[in-house]
Design an enzyme around this catalytic site. Structure first.
Site, PDB file in Angstrom:
ATOM      1  N   GLU A   1      -4.006 -30.516  27.512  1.00  0.00           N
ATOM      2  CA  GLU A   1      -4.878 -30.396  28.687  1.00  0.00           C
ATOM      3  C   GLU A   1      -5.300 -31.788  29.192  1.00  0.00           C
ATOM      4  O   GLU A   1      -5.333 -32.029  30.403  1.00  0.00           O
ATOM      5  CB  GLU A   1      -6.097 -29.534  28.322  1.00  0.00           C
ATOM      6  CG  GLU A   1      -7.130 -29.345  29.407  1.00  0.00           C
ATOM      7  CD  GLU A   1      -6.612 -28.722  30.699  1.00  0.00           C
ATOM      8  OE1 GLU A   1      -5.468 -28.245  30.731  1.00  0.00           O
ATOM      9  OE2 GLU A   1      -7.352 -28.755  31.693  1.00  0.00           O
TER      10      GLU A   1
ATOM     11  N   HIS B   1       8.771 -37.774  15.652  1.00  0.00           N
ATOM     12  CA  HIS B   1      10.074 -37.163  15.941  1.00  0.00           C
ATOM     13  C   HIS B   1      10.575 -37.534  17.330  1.00  0.00           C
ATOM     14  O   HIS B   1      11.383 -36.807  17.898  1.00  0.00           O
ATOM     15  CB  HIS B   1       9.976 -35.645  15.770  1.00  0.00           C
ATOM     16  CG  HIS B   1       9.571 -35.262  14.384  1.00  0.00           C
ATOM     17  ND1 HIS B   1      10.464 -35.250  13.336  1.00  0.00           N
ATOM     18  CD2 HIS B   1       8.366 -34.944  13.859  1.00  0.00           C
ATOM     19  CE1 HIS B   1       9.818 -34.912  12.225  1.00  0.00           C
ATOM     20  NE2 HIS B   1       8.542 -34.725  12.520  1.00  0.00           N
TER      21      HIS B   1
ATOM     22  N   LYS C   1      -4.532 -24.821  44.408  1.00  0.00           N
ATOM     23  CA  LYS C   1      -5.325 -24.248  43.320  1.00  0.00           C
ATOM     24  C   LYS C   1      -4.779 -22.907  42.858  1.00  0.00           C
ATOM     25  O   LYS C   1      -4.822 -22.564  41.691  1.00  0.00           O
ATOM     26  CB  LYS C   1      -6.765 -24.098  43.815  1.00  0.00           C
ATOM     27  CG  LYS C   1      -7.699 -23.552  42.776  1.00  0.00           C
ATOM     28  CD  LYS C   1      -8.625 -24.627  42.286  1.00  0.00           C
ATOM     29  CE  LYS C   1      -9.397 -24.236  41.067  1.00  0.00           C
ATOM     30  NZ  LYS C   1      -9.109 -25.089  39.930  1.00  0.00           N
TER      31      LYS C   1
ATOM     32  N   ARG D   1      -6.480 -24.290  48.562  1.00  0.00           N
ATOM     33  CA  ARG D   1      -5.282 -23.448  48.404  1.00  0.00           C
ATOM     34  C   ARG D   1      -4.032 -24.111  48.984  1.00  0.00           C
ATOM     35  O   ARG D   1      -2.912 -23.607  48.818  1.00  0.00           O
ATOM     36  CB  ARG D   1      -5.477 -22.105  49.104  1.00  0.00           C
ATOM     37  CG  ARG D   1      -6.643 -21.306  48.573  1.00  0.00           C
ATOM     38  CD  ARG D   1      -6.797 -20.032  49.365  1.00  0.00           C
ATOM     39  NE  ARG D   1      -5.694 -19.135  49.137  1.00  0.00           N
ATOM     40  CZ  ARG D   1      -5.632 -18.247  48.166  1.00  0.00           C
ATOM     41  NH1 ARG D   1      -6.629 -18.124  47.329  1.00  0.00           N
ATOM     42  NH2 ARG D   1      -4.585 -17.468  48.028  1.00  0.00           N
TER      43      ARG D   1
ATOM     44  N   GLU E   1      -2.027 -34.879  36.831  1.00  0.00           N
ATOM     45  CA  GLU E   1      -2.168 -34.183  38.107  1.00  0.00           C
ATOM     46  C   GLU E   1      -3.095 -34.894  39.090  1.00  0.00           C
ATOM     47  O   GLU E   1      -2.892 -34.803  40.286  1.00  0.00           O
ATOM     48  CB  GLU E   1      -2.563 -32.715  37.930  1.00  0.00           C
ATOM     49  CG  GLU E   1      -3.942 -32.462  37.399  1.00  0.00           C
ATOM     50  CD  GLU E   1      -4.229 -30.972  37.211  1.00  0.00           C
ATOM     51  OE1 GLU E   1      -3.687 -30.136  37.935  1.00  0.00           O
ATOM     52  OE2 GLU E   1      -5.042 -30.664  36.313  1.00  0.00           O
TER      53      GLU E   1
ATOM     54  N   ASN F   1       0.431 -16.029  54.177  1.00  0.00           N
ATOM     55  CA  ASN F   1       0.391 -16.653  52.856  1.00  0.00           C
ATOM     56  C   ASN F   1       1.355 -15.866  51.986  1.00  0.00           C
ATOM     57  O   ASN F   1       1.222 -14.648  51.888  1.00  0.00           O
ATOM     58  CB  ASN F   1      -1.052 -16.574  52.320  1.00  0.00           C
ATOM     59  CG  ASN F   1      -1.153 -16.866  50.838  1.00  0.00           C
ATOM     60  OD1 ASN F   1      -0.330 -17.589  50.287  1.00  0.00           O
ATOM     61  ND2 ASN F   1      -2.160 -16.316  50.187  1.00  0.00           N
ATOM     62  N   GLY F   2       2.329 -16.543  51.381  1.00  0.00           N
ATOM     63  CA  GLY F   2       3.290 -15.833  50.530  1.00  0.00           C
ATOM     64  C   GLY F   2       4.708 -16.256  50.883  1.00  0.00           C
ATOM     65  O   GLY F   2       4.922 -17.270  51.537  1.00  0.00           O
TER      66      GLY F   2
ATOM     67  N   CYS G   1      -1.804 -21.482  50.356  1.00  0.00           N
ATOM     68  CA  CYS G   1      -2.127 -21.254  51.759  1.00  0.00           C
ATOM     69  C   CYS G   1      -3.419 -20.463  51.834  1.00  0.00           C
ATOM     70  O   CYS G   1      -3.636 -19.529  51.074  1.00  0.00           O
ATOM     71  CB  CYS G   1      -1.056 -20.504  52.531  1.00  0.00           C
ATOM     72  SG  CYS G   1       0.542 -21.291  52.532  1.00  0.00           S
TER      73      CYS G   1
ATOM     74  N   LYS H   1      -4.461 -33.187  32.950  1.00  0.00           N
ATOM     75  CA  LYS H   1      -5.500 -33.677  33.876  1.00  0.00           C
ATOM     76  C   LYS H   1      -5.111 -35.046  34.410  1.00  0.00           C
ATOM     77  O   LYS H   1      -5.208 -35.303  35.590  1.00  0.00           O
ATOM     78  CB  LYS H   1      -6.874 -33.788  33.196  1.00  0.00           C
ATOM     79  CG  LYS H   1      -7.640 -32.522  32.906  1.00  0.00           C
ATOM     80  CD  LYS H   1      -8.076 -31.721  34.098  1.00  0.00           C
ATOM     81  CE  LYS H   1      -7.008 -30.782  34.535  1.00  0.00           C
ATOM     82  NZ  LYS H   1      -7.025 -29.420  34.163  1.00  0.00           N
TER      83      LYS H   1
ATOM     84  N   TRP I   1       0.355 -24.674  52.267  1.00  0.00           N
ATOM     85  CA  TRP I   1       1.039 -25.324  51.145  1.00  0.00           C
ATOM     86  C   TRP I   1       2.503 -24.958  51.337  1.00  0.00           C
ATOM     87  O   TRP I   1       2.876 -23.795  51.198  1.00  0.00           O
ATOM     88  CB  TRP I   1       0.517 -24.788  49.815  1.00  0.00           C
ATOM     89  CG  TRP I   1       1.063 -25.514  48.630  1.00  0.00           C
ATOM     90  CD1 TRP I   1       0.564 -26.638  48.043  1.00  0.00           C
ATOM     91  CD2 TRP I   1       2.217 -25.148  47.851  1.00  0.00           C
ATOM     92  NE1 TRP I   1       1.334 -26.999  46.969  1.00  0.00           N
ATOM     93  CE2 TRP I   1       2.361 -26.101  46.825  1.00  0.00           C
ATOM     94  CE3 TRP I   1       3.147 -24.114  47.926  1.00  0.00           C
ATOM     95  CZ2 TRP I   1       3.387 -26.047  45.883  1.00  0.00           C
ATOM     96  CZ3 TRP I   1       4.178 -24.059  46.999  1.00  0.00           C
ATOM     97  CH2 TRP I   1       4.280 -25.026  45.983  1.00  0.00           C
TER      98      TRP I   1
HETATM   99  C1  F6R Z   1      -4.442 -27.455  36.297  1.00  0.00           C
HETATM  100  C2  F6R Z   1      -4.508 -26.165  36.937  1.00  0.00           C
HETATM  101  C3  F6R Z   1      -3.317 -25.284  36.885  1.00  0.00           C
HETATM  102  C4  F6R Z   1      -3.740 -23.830  36.699  1.00  0.00           C
HETATM  103  C5  F6R Z   1      -2.529 -22.903  36.811  1.00  0.00           C
HETATM  104  C6  F6R Z   1      -2.890 -21.457  36.547  1.00  0.00           C
HETATM  105  O1  F6R Z   1      -5.629 -28.158  36.419  1.00  0.00           O
HETATM  106  O2  F6R Z   1      -5.509 -25.819  37.510  1.00  0.00           O
HETATM  107  O3  F6R Z   1      -2.429 -25.675  35.906  1.00  0.00           O
HETATM  108  O4  F6R Z   1      -4.351 -23.694  35.458  1.00  0.00           O
HETATM  109  O5  F6R Z   1      -1.979 -23.011  38.085  1.00  0.00           O
HETATM  110  O6  F6R Z   1      -3.826 -21.008  37.458  1.00  0.00           O
HETATM  111  P1  F6R Z   1      -4.721 -19.750  37.163  1.00  0.00           P
HETATM  112  O7  F6R Z   1      -5.573 -20.051  35.997  1.00  0.00           O
HETATM  113  O8  F6R Z   1      -5.501 -19.553  38.416  1.00  0.00           O
HETATM  114  O9  F6R Z   1      -3.784 -18.613  36.885  1.00  0.00           O
END
Ligand code: F6R
Length: 611
Positions: A484, A507, A606, A27, A491, A99-100, A2, A488, A73
């Site tokens: 990773e 395995h 994010k 956000r 997501e 927000n929260g 949010c 990517k 969100w």
């Molecule tokens: C994936 C992504 C998330 C963040 C995770 C932690 O692309 O961005 O998996 O890495 O939410 O976020 P931070 O690094 O802000 O603590």
């Protein structure tokens, strides 16, 4: 999670609030709303993106020099018009954005329902504003005091802004666990979840601390803590440029951020490495040199992509500094009863510096006496302020929800930390450090070169854009790169993908392999090269489609794989920084080809400020 924006001053609030909401849309983006005061309070809100709200609000009266807005969100209550913020009190005098999460909202709601309150949404936020109204009604307290009393009654995390038609020259903002920044102008104030909506109006900001309440008038700002003690705020000067927040000619922020990596990695190393003399200097942690010399164990806590960076850090720190490292999901660590002592060093990694689980893990480790370092990107965020010391990644604002340049910057910082500790503990020779730092210094150019594969990667993406599943495999520090790569892809393109250590394939995951299954190998010419070649053969024997990331000039893997992408030759220590690049590009292109919203993938936000 949010985004919230507020404005009080002499300009029209609506354009400032809307522009701010666009900046904060990373956000959360399932619904949005604004409230403006022009004699009385007007609220416009809508499920969907900020642009849907703008469309909805076309042609209505949007005047007012006090306003606030929210991009959501969803936590409590599905995304819908009625659950969108702002929410109002029963008598419509008071309006809130939040927000929260208010954890005890159900108990409070029950009491309020018994007193006759009627709720129009399923949110915890609406309960909070009704609580303030109820306190005023029962006690006759003024709004400032009623908000303070209400906040003392709630459990959970919040960043809120409240406005009242009774006192239309005031905004009240408060924070606990969710970020809030106040921009200080001349005769005007700005409020936002981060500094991005503020930077074009003023560089002077105050980061509100937990348990602080700000009472804001056009020409007056008073900050008190929740116990009513007056606080003296510190005004920071922002080091943020407007162009950092624009797409700069790219179709998506994600692509811009992928292409920024040569620059962001260089910025991250600037002033920190001295290849000619073999020295690493990390000002943010230098006070802890003695601690590092004697540290017995390092625990890395993080979530998501940052956790993957932590796994790369584990390889590097153990290899060069010879200190045992454990890498923990912050969300698991905080709810175990982990064994942590004063001798431990905890490194918390977070791009946003606001991730709720990472913050809770830090608090837990702090209580147990550990020393905490932060590796964060957002300057002034909560995590750098609760850790003992730290190293910023200096990647610049990352707006695409899928993390790209923040990951490579985190890996760069962890590489520097590994070398720094090794240097302090004498586990690396000067000549080796000179050799490694000289090569590290070249990495930005090599990343640039790796980006040169973009068109080729796009052609490969075309072949696999309709896949339903994908495996990513690597060994050693290429295993976290595989994780990773898989993250990517899933997501942003919604293709199911898994990352595995290549040897683990036998395995279980090998059962998935058939002619439909793309398998991405990180198969560079380093210590596990021969072993990875065997794994590739195992996949080919089962008709899987192999896409291999190889060292430039490789011929062996080329002869076996269906597609190869070359990356420049480098020391094994730096492979993650290069091998990540084609994986980011392949996910990006597949997502674009599938028509996905690359910068704002569904269900994600994010900054995960709820647990
Ligand atoms: C994936 C992504 C998330 C963040 C995770 C932690 O692309 O961005 O998996 O890495 O939410 O976020 P931070 O690094 O802000 O603590």
């Amino acid at each position: 999670m949010c985004g919230i924006v507020g404005y009080i001053g002499y300009r029209d609030a609506y354009p400032i609030v809307i522009k701010g909401l666009h900046r904060l849309e990373y956000r959360g983006y399932d619904s949005a709303g604004v409230a403006l005061i022009d004699k009385d309070i007007k609220v416009y809100k809508k499920a969907g993106k900020v642009s849907d709200l703008e469309e909805f609000a076309k042609g209505v009266n949007l005047h007012g020099t006090i306003g606030m807005g929210h991009t959501r969100w969803a936590t409590h209550g599905a995304p819908s018009d009625r659950n969108s913020h702002p929410h109002s009190s029963g008598d419509r005098r008071l309006t809130i954005i939040h927000n929260g999460i208010i954890e005890n909202y159900a108990v409070i709601k029950e009491t309020l329902l018994a007193k006759g309150h009627i709720f129009l949404s399923d949110t915890d936020t609406e309960v909070l504003i009704h609580l303030v109204e109820d306190i005023q009604k029962e006690t006759g307290l003024d709004l400032r005091e009623a908000v303070r009393v209400a906040l003392n009654k709630v459990v959970g995390a919040y960043a809120i802004v409240i406005m009242s038609s009774d006192d239309p020259d005031q905004l009240i903002a408060a924070r606990k666990g969710s970020p809030l920044v106040i921009g200080v102008g001349e005769g005007e104030y700005f409020i936002a979840s981060d500094a991005t909506p503020i930077v074009e109006y003023t560089k002077n900001v105050i980061y509100l601390n937990d348990n602080e309440i700000a009472y804001i008038r056009r020409n007056d700002l008073l900050i008190k803590n929740i116990d009513n003690t007056v606080q003296t705020p510190y005004i920071h000067e922002l080091d943020l440029k407007l162009e950092m927040l624009e797409k700069g000619g790219y179709d998506h922020f994600m692509l811009k951020e992928i292409y920024e990596q040569p620059r962001s990695i260089r910025d991250c190393m600037r002033g920190r490495i001295y290849p000619k003399i073999g020295k690493v200097q990390l000002g943010g942690i230098k006070e802890y040199t003695e601690k590092l010399k004697n540290v017995d164990r390092i625990i890395i806590v993080a979530c998501g992509t940052s956790w993957h960076a932590g796994l790369v850090g584990e390889y590097l720190i153990e290899e060069y500094a010879r200190v045992p490292v454990e890498v923990e999901y912050a969300s698991e660590f905080r709810y175990r009863n982990p064994i942590i002592t004063e001798k431990d060093l905890v490194i918390a990694i977070s791009q946003s510096g606001e991730t709720a689980d990472t913050m809770a893990a830090i608090e837990l480790a702090k209580e147990k006496g550990a020393t905490i370092f932060g590796v964060c990107n957002v300057v002034g965020a909560s995590i750098p302020r609760i850790t003992h010391a730290g190293v910023y990644t200096h990647a610049g604002p990352e707006i695409g929800v899928a993390s790209t340049k923040a990951f490579t910057a985190q890996v760069t910082v962890l590489t520097l930390i590994a070398f720094y500790i090794a240097q302090q503990r004498g586990t690396i020779t000067q000549s080796k450090l000179i050799e490694l730092l000289t090569e590290l210094n070249e990495i930005p150019e090599l990343v640039e070169k790796a980006l040169g594969s973009n068109e080729h990667v796009q052609q490969i993406a075309e072949k696999f854009k309709d896949s339903r599943n994908c495996l990513f495999l690597g060994r050693g520090s290429s295993f976290p790169v595989a994780l990773e790569g898989a993250l990517k892809l899933k997501e942003i393109s919604y293709i199911h993908a898994e990352g595995y250590p290549a040897a683990e394939m036998k395995h279980g995951p090998i059962a998935l392999i058939d002619e439909e299954m793309p398998v991405v190998f990180i198969a560079t010419k380093h210590s596990s090269y021969e072993k990875v070649i065997s794994n590739i053969q195992e996949v080919k024997a089962r008709k899987g489609k192999v896409i291999a990331i190889v060292t430039e000039g490789d011929t062996d893997v080329k002869a076996m794989a269906d597609y190869v992408v070359e990356i420049p030759q480098t020391d094994e220590a730096f492979v993650p920084l290069l091998a990540t690049i084609p994986l980011q590009l392949i996910s990006y292109h597949i997502a674009v080809m599938r028509g996905c919203n690359v910068d704002q993938p569904r269900n994600l936000a994010k900054s995960v400020t709820v647990e």
